[in-house]
Design a protein around this motif. Structure first.
Motif, PDB file in Angstrom:
ATOM      1  N   GLU A 106      33.056 -20.600  -4.479  1.00  0.00           N
ATOM      2  CA  GLU A 106      34.075 -19.662  -4.032  1.00  0.00           C
ATOM      3  C   GLU A 106      35.334 -19.767  -4.902  1.00  0.00           C
ATOM      4  N   LEU A 134      28.902 -21.405  -2.122  1.00  0.00           N
ATOM      5  CA  LEU A 134      28.419 -20.257  -1.359  1.00  0.00           C
ATOM      6  C   LEU A 134      26.901 -20.194  -1.352  1.00  0.00           C
ATOM      7  N   ARG A 145      34.254 -10.729  -8.645  1.00  0.00           N
ATOM      8  CA  ARG A 145      33.415 -11.600  -7.824  1.00  0.00           C
ATOM      9  C   ARG A 145      33.026 -12.843  -8.617  1.00  0.00           C
ATOM     10  N   GLU A 146      32.429 -13.806  -7.908  1.00  0.00           N
ATOM     11  CA  GLU A 146      32.039 -15.071  -8.534  1.00  0.00           C
ATOM     12  C   GLU A 146      30.745 -14.893  -9.316  1.00  0.00           C
ATOM     13  N   GLY A 172      36.326 -25.724  -4.985  1.00  0.00           N
ATOM     14  CA  GLY A 172      35.908 -24.612  -4.137  1.00  0.00           C
ATOM     15  C   GLY A 172      34.707 -24.981  -3.296  1.00  0.00           C
TER      16      GLY A 172
END
Length: 127
Positions: free
Chosen positions: A54, A42, A78-79, A39
């Motif tokens: 992400e 962020l 969410r992360e 990923g």
């Protein structure tokens, strides 16, 4: 008159970790629940030693509706941050690698550039 606070009673200052991972890097998770996932970074938190990737380490959060900020209530996914030690930078060829540095001459001044240990590819985007 203010009383002196002895050093042993003060909170220790947080040590900022030396981080070789930057925002918008592609990383591969090498340990934990999401091992093997790739990923984009962020955000990076050097004080806590964590990165937000992400689509990795997804958790469910119960949110209360807030009409002023256009937030719908319910269960949002969410992360959550994961430790920097559990991710490795991925090169453009898709190889997970450690990060080294090399001095590069850019006309007027020397610049420190991040380099992949496997293959020697430069990881920094040209500015």
């Amino acid at each position: 008159m203010a009383q002196r606070i002895f050093q042993r009673h003060q909170n220790k200052p947080k040590v900022k970790l030396k981080v070789k991972i930057k925002k918008d890097d592609n990383v591969k998770v090498i340990a934990g629940r999401d091992k093997g996932k790739i990923g984009r970074v962020l955000s990076v938190d050097p004080l806590r030693g964590k990165v937000l990737v992400e689509g990795v380490s997804m958790v469910k959060r119960h949110t209360r509706p807030n009409p002023q900020r256009q937030i719908k209530g319910g269960i949002a996914e969410r992360e959550s941050p994961i430790a920097i030690s559990n991710v490795m930078v991925v090169t453009s060829g898709g190889v997970a690698t450690r990060v080294g540095y090399r001095m590069e001459n850019t006309g007027t001044a020397n610049r420190r550039v991040r380099v992949a240990k496997k293959g020697g590819e430069t990881l920094d985007k040209k500015a």
